[in-house]
Scaffold this motif. Structure first.
Motif, short mmCIF file in Angstrom:
data_model
loop_
_atom_site.label_atom_id
_atom_site.label_comp_id
_atom_site.label_asym_id
_atom_site.label_seq_id
_atom_site.Cartn_x
_atom_site.Cartn_y
_atom_site.Cartn_z
N LEU A 290 0.79 -1.52 0.17
CA LEU A 290 -0.17 0.13 -0.08
C LEU A 290 0.89 1.24 0.08
O LEU A 290 0.49 2.43 -0.50
CB LEU A 290 -0.97 0.24 1.10
CG LEU A 290 -1.94 -1.11 1.17
CD1 LEU A 290 -2.79 -1.00 2.74
CD2 LEU A 290 -2.89 -1.17 0.04
N THR B 9 4.65 1.38 -1.02
CA THR B 9 5.73 1.65 -1.46
C THR B 9 5.57 1.80 -2.91
O THR B 9 4.52 1.34 -3.47
CB THR B 9 6.66 0.60 -1.37
OG1 THR B 9 6.30 -0.74 -1.67
CG2 THR B 9 6.87 0.39 0.05
N ARG B 10 6.77 2.25 -3.64
CA ARG B 10 6.37 2.31 -5.23
C ARG B 10 6.36 0.70 -5.66
O ARG B 10 5.56 0.46 -6.64
CB ARG B 10 7.56 2.83 -5.83
CG ARG B 10 7.66 4.55 -5.85
CD ARG B 10 8.72 5.02 -6.32
NE ARG B 10 8.32 6.47 -6.48
CZ ARG B 10 9.36 7.27 -6.82
NH1 ARG B 10 10.55 7.01 -7.39
NH2 ARG B 10 9.19 8.63 -7.12
N ARG C 17 2.74 -0.31 -5.64
CA ARG C 17 2.04 0.27 -6.44
C ARG C 17 2.12 -0.42 -7.91
O ARG C 17 1.33 -0.59 -8.75
CB ARG C 17 2.34 1.72 -6.58
CG ARG C 17 1.52 2.87 -7.20
CD ARG C 17 0.15 2.69 -6.88
NE ARG C 17 -0.26 2.78 -5.48
CZ ARG C 17 -0.18 3.80 -4.72
NH1 ARG C 17 -0.27 5.05 -5.20
NH2 ARG C 17 -0.65 3.92 -3.61
N TYR C 18 3.58 -0.56 -8.39
CA TYR C 18 3.77 -1.02 -9.51
C TYR C 18 3.16 -2.22 -9.67
O TYR C 18 2.82 -2.75 -10.76
CB TYR C 18 5.30 -0.88 -9.79
CG TYR C 18 5.89 0.42 -9.71
CD1 TYR C 18 5.19 1.45 -9.96
CD2 TYR C 18 7.39 0.57 -9.75
CE1 TYR C 18 5.55 2.80 -9.73
CE2 TYR C 18 7.75 1.74 -9.77
CZ TYR C 18 6.88 2.71 -9.80
OH TYR C 18 7.45 4.17 -9.84
N PHE D 264 0.52 -3.63 -8.31
CA PHE D 264 -0.91 -3.65 -8.70
C PHE D 264 -0.92 -2.92 -9.98
O PHE D 264 -2.19 -3.51 -10.75
CB PHE D 264 -1.49 -2.88 -7.53
CG PHE D 264 -1.95 -3.77 -6.40
CD1 PHE D 264 -2.87 -4.69 -6.05
CD2 PHE D 264 -0.75 -3.74 -5.25
CE1 PHE D 264 -3.10 -5.46 -5.12
CE2 PHE D 264 -1.02 -4.67 -4.41
CZ PHE D 264 -1.98 -5.39 -4.15
N ALA D 265 -0.40 -2.19 -10.36
CA ALA D 265 -0.45 -1.38 -11.67
C ALA D 265 -0.39 -2.14 -13.02
O ALA D 265 -1.15 -2.51 -13.78
CB ALA D 265 0.22 -0.10 -11.81
N GLY E 194 -0.60 -5.63 -12.51
CA GLY E 194 -1.63 -6.47 -12.75
C GLY E 194 -3.06 -5.97 -13.25
O GLY E 194 -3.72 -6.74 -13.90
N GLY E 195 -3.14 -4.76 -13.11
CA GLY E 195 -4.10 -4.11 -13.56
C GLY E 195 -4.07 -4.03 -15.00
O GLY E 195 -5.13 -4.29 -15.83
N ASN E 196 -2.96 -3.54 -15.47
CA ASN E 196 -3.01 -3.51 -16.98
C ASN E 196 -1.49 -3.41 -17.36
O ASN E 196 -0.66 -2.07 -17.41
CB ASN E 196 -3.54 -2.10 -17.41
CG ASN E 196 -3.74 -1.66 -18.90
OD1 ASN E 196 -2.78 -2.67 -19.60
ND2 ASN E 196 -4.27 -0.53 -19.37
N ALA F 249 -0.33 -0.53 -19.65
CA ALA F 249 -0.23 0.73 -19.10
C ALA F 249 1.09 0.72 -18.33
O ALA F 249 1.78 1.80 -18.22
CB ALA F 249 -1.36 1.16 -18.35
N ALA F 250 1.32 -0.15 -17.56
CA ALA F 250 2.48 0.03 -16.41
C ALA F 250 3.49 -0.03 -17.48
O ALA F 250 4.75 0.89 -17.03
CB ALA F 250 2.47 -1.12 -15.71
N GLY G 93 -4.67 -7.92 -10.52
CA GLY G 93 -4.71 -6.63 -10.11
C GLY G 93 -5.61 -6.30 -8.78
O GLY G 93 -5.76 -5.39 -8.21
N PHE G 94 -6.27 -7.42 -8.06
CA PHE G 94 -6.76 -7.47 -6.83
C PHE G 94 -6.18 -8.40 -6.02
O PHE G 94 -6.35 -9.48 -6.33
CB PHE G 94 -8.14 -7.44 -7.07
CG PHE G 94 -8.72 -6.56 -5.68
CD1 PHE G 94 -8.93 -5.48 -5.51
CD2 PHE G 94 -9.12 -7.74 -4.63
CE1 PHE G 94 -9.77 -5.00 -4.14
CE2 PHE G 94 -9.81 -7.42 -3.69
CZ PHE G 94 -9.99 -5.96 -3.47
#
Lengths: 449, 252
Positions: free
Chosen positions: A312, A314-315, A318-319, A321-322, A324-326, A329-330, A392-393
């Motif tokens: 939640l 740290t970079r 964040r990377y 989850f990003a 995983g989401g797309n 885009a990452a 992503g989740f």
């Protein structure tokens, strides 16, 4: 502080859950866990009563499932799978899978066992029970796991081999490598200090457990309150004060309750007597002692905290989850997704090493079948805990709760005498059911992930 | 095009092929500060591929890129960002599971002195820029998958604008938008132009090109048909270039 806006809010009658801002999925999992515990408590209670009674309170009172000793055992048995499940969350969030965790765990366990029983005492001539043996062994296990994990991550990230294939190969390879490292035999007994990671051999005692609980309660309260202050500082909406206080109260209550139950698990008198005998003392009449929180459980809590902060705050998190989401885009946002894959699998491997230390210490030796089928338990725990295979989740606490639910189911079924094959049928059905419920939930809430 | 100083971007003789197919075949285009250059052509003409060489998503097989007259090496999106090149992709390139602020700062998070991501500050900054770009935007806490097409577009635009882009690439920025939001994007393009940004606009709508662009470069089958000053040609001329691949005589 009173917030006038909340009184004139258009959706004025919001439910308690929304005001408290509790994750409803978490609530669902906790609900399922409570139902399972209650069911086994009643079931074991009915079986324990000498004569059948129609009084439900008698059932619950006589139940053997929620007694401190069983709670303690389930907590200790959950740790090994839960540590790996916490790492598996990140693997699955980035749309990968790791089938090799059980085998890799066996390899780490074998390496640590050989290090303790052969390398330190014989090759280096330091003898058994050297103070450095345990810490170095754990460090070695984590390093071996991380190195193997990083290698698998490199194959996946840089060579573009699907993770399913790489880790399926790993599943076959590392368990065999472990077999050769261990020379095809059970290795033991392990170092005495090392065994403290296992559970009953290493507990904090009542005083330290309460001190730890107090620190945890203060920390949780402080974290919730300071996040509120940060929101206020930027002028973001916050929960009403009573909701915040209630939430803190619930968290503190859970910490205190867990500690109280664990602290009431007494060390058996025969075992106490052995301990006194070993020190050359005589056990005083009527002396009792409780185990307190096991070190392995403390280890799991620390791992969970660190990984949650990583996810939640740290970079790196964040990377993950990003990606995983797309993933595209990452990549287009300048994230090095290949290196990220290496890092995630190295982390997973390192956690396998830590888990191997806990598991082999609990069994007090390295057995050849250690880790067998653990990959499936770990993946199931992560998925029951709400990690989406589409990526992503996922949450660390969810995966740990998933591991706890699975372990409770298995322990409970064993206690009431369900046959082993039927236990697997139930666990399999629960896994599918959990994912189905999750899909329905997402549909209702319009979550597209 | 002489007498206008150094171009902001000059892509010289760019070629890139995928498995024997020449997606971009020796194409040269340039862009000056405060100018909007439209890139036109059929689907598969190579516009997006060409522009991805500039944004770092692809690497050209041959050719050179100059930024402010200096040769630039762009191997990945990070390099492009270092040259203040920002891209709004047709797919928007948003991570659907994250909120607007996380997407806006993705890869360039604001951090606290302890090295943790500073979500509160990023949200505050996001609220600031969205207040300027799309004052109706309210969904700061939801994942962007819960946003409408226009709201998602404004997140993608905010991301490009926030970091002080000098060169902006917009790949069909209005494709998913309603008339009101399309108008909003048009006004934004005019505003950014006044601020001296150079903008590459990939666009299918010929009227949008006539309205917004200073020059238009037309591509067909991976090759550049030609570049024209928009105020010297009619929309039929440009359509002719797109469909027939022929440059109008008077603008030659």
């Amino acid at each position: 502080m009173s917030d006038p806006a909340s009184h004139t809010h258009p959706e004025g009658r919001r439910g308690l859950i929304q005001i408290l801002d509790i994750d409803t999925r978490l609530l669902g999992m906790v609900g399922a866990f409570v139902v399972i515990c209650a069911a086994f408590q009643i079931w074991t209670g009915i079986r324990a009563l000498p004569d059948f009674s129609w009084n439900p309170f008698a059932w619950i009172g006589a139940g053997r499932f929620l007694v401190p000793q069983n709670t303690f055992n389930i907590a200790v048995q959950t740790v090994s799978v839960a540590i790996m499940a916490a790492g598996m969350v990140f693997v699955i969030v980035t749309r990968h899978i790791d089938l090799s965790v059980g085998s890799l765990m066996a390899l780490c366990s074998a390496t640590m066992a050989v290090f303790q029983t052969e390398f330190m005492p014989k090759t280096l001539g330091l003898g058994l029970e050297h103070p450095l043996t345990a810490p170095l062994a754990v460090l070695l296990g984590i390093l071996v796991g991380a190195a193997v994990g990083a290698f698998q991550g490199w194959l996946i990230g840089y060579q573009r081999i699907p993770s399913f294939i790489v880790t399926l190969g790993g599943l076959l390879i590392w368990s065999r490598v472990a077999y050769f490292v261990a020379g095809g035999q059970t290795i033991g007994p392990l170092d005495g200090t090392f065994l403290m990671l296992g559970g009953t051999n290493g507990t904090l005692g009542v005083g330290l457990s309460w001190a730890l609980a107090a620190i945890a309660a203060l920390g949780a309260g402080w974290a919730l309150w300071s996040s509120r202050r940060a929101k206020l500082h930027h002028g973001f909406p916050v929960k009403p004060v009573w909701a915040e206080v209630t939430l803190i109260g619930i968290v503190v209550g859970l910490i205190a309750g867990f500690t109280a139950i664990i602290n009431s698990n007494m060390v058996p008198p025969a075992r106490l007597k052995r301990l006194f005998d070993a020190r050359g003392e005589v056990m005083p009449e009527g002396y009792t002692e409780a185990y307190g929180i096991p070190i392995s459980v403390l280890l799991l809590i620390i791992v969970a905290l660190l990984l949650t902060v990583m996810a939640l705050r740290t970079r790196l998190g964040r990377y993950i989850f990003a990606t995983g989401g797309n993933p595209d885009a990452a990549e287009l946002s300048g994230i090095n997704t290949r290196l990220l894959t290496v890092k995630i699998f190295a982390l997973m491997g390192g956690l396998c090493g830590l888990s191997a230390a806990v598991a082999s210490a609990r069994l007090s030796n390295h057995s050849l079948d250690i880790g067998t089928l653990d990959e499936l338990r770990v993946i199931a725990a992560a998925v029951i805990g709400g990690t989406a295979l589409a990526g992503g989740f996922g949450t660390v606490y969810g995966a740990i709760l998933g591991a706890l639910i699975m372990q409770s189911l298995q322990s409970g079924m064993a206690m009431v005498g369900v046959d082993a094959p039927f236990q697997n049928i139930v666990v399999g059905a629960v896994l599918v059911l959990a994912v189905w419920i999750d899909i329905q939930y997402r549909k209702r809430r319009g979550i597209k992930v | 095009m002489t007498g206008r100083g150094t171009p902001l971007v000059e892509m010289r003789d760019i070629s890139i092929s995928f498995g024997g197919i020449k997606a971009v075949d020796h194409v040269s285009i340039d862009l000056y500060p405060g100018e909007v250059v439209g890139l036109l052509g059929h689907n598969g003409a190579g516009k997006s591929t060409l522009i991805k060489c500039l944004s770092g998503a692809y690497q050209a097989d041959a050719g050179e890129i100059f930024i402010n007259g200096d040769k630039a090496t762009i191997r990945n999106p990070r390099d492009a960002r270092a040259y203040n090149i920002e891209t709004i992709y047709q797919t928007l390139a948003l991570a659907d599971n994250l909120d607007a602020a996380s997407n806006l700062f993705l890869g360039r998070e604001l951090i606290t002195p302890l090295g943790m991501v500073d979500d509160a500050r990023m949200e505050a900054e996001t609220r600031k820029i969205m207040g300027r770009l799309n004052p109706n935007f309210r969904k700061f806490k939801e994942p962007v998958s819960a946003l409408s097409g226009g709201q998602r577009q404004s997140v993608a635009i905010a991301r490009a604008v926030y970091f002080n882009a000098k060169i902006l690439i917009m790949d069909e920025p209005t494709a998913a938008l309603g008339p009101h939001e399309t108008q909003m994007v048009a006004e934004l393009i005019q505003e950014l132009k006044r601020q001296g940004l150079g903008i590459f606009l990939i666009e299918h709508d010929i009227h949008a090109v006539m309205d917004l662009c200073d020059r238009a470069s037309v591509m067909k089958n991976g090759q550049l048909v030609g570049t024209v000053n928009v105020n010297e040609v009619t929309d039929d001329d440009i359509l002719g270039m797109i469909i027939l691949g022929k440059k109008p005589a008077k603008a030659a």
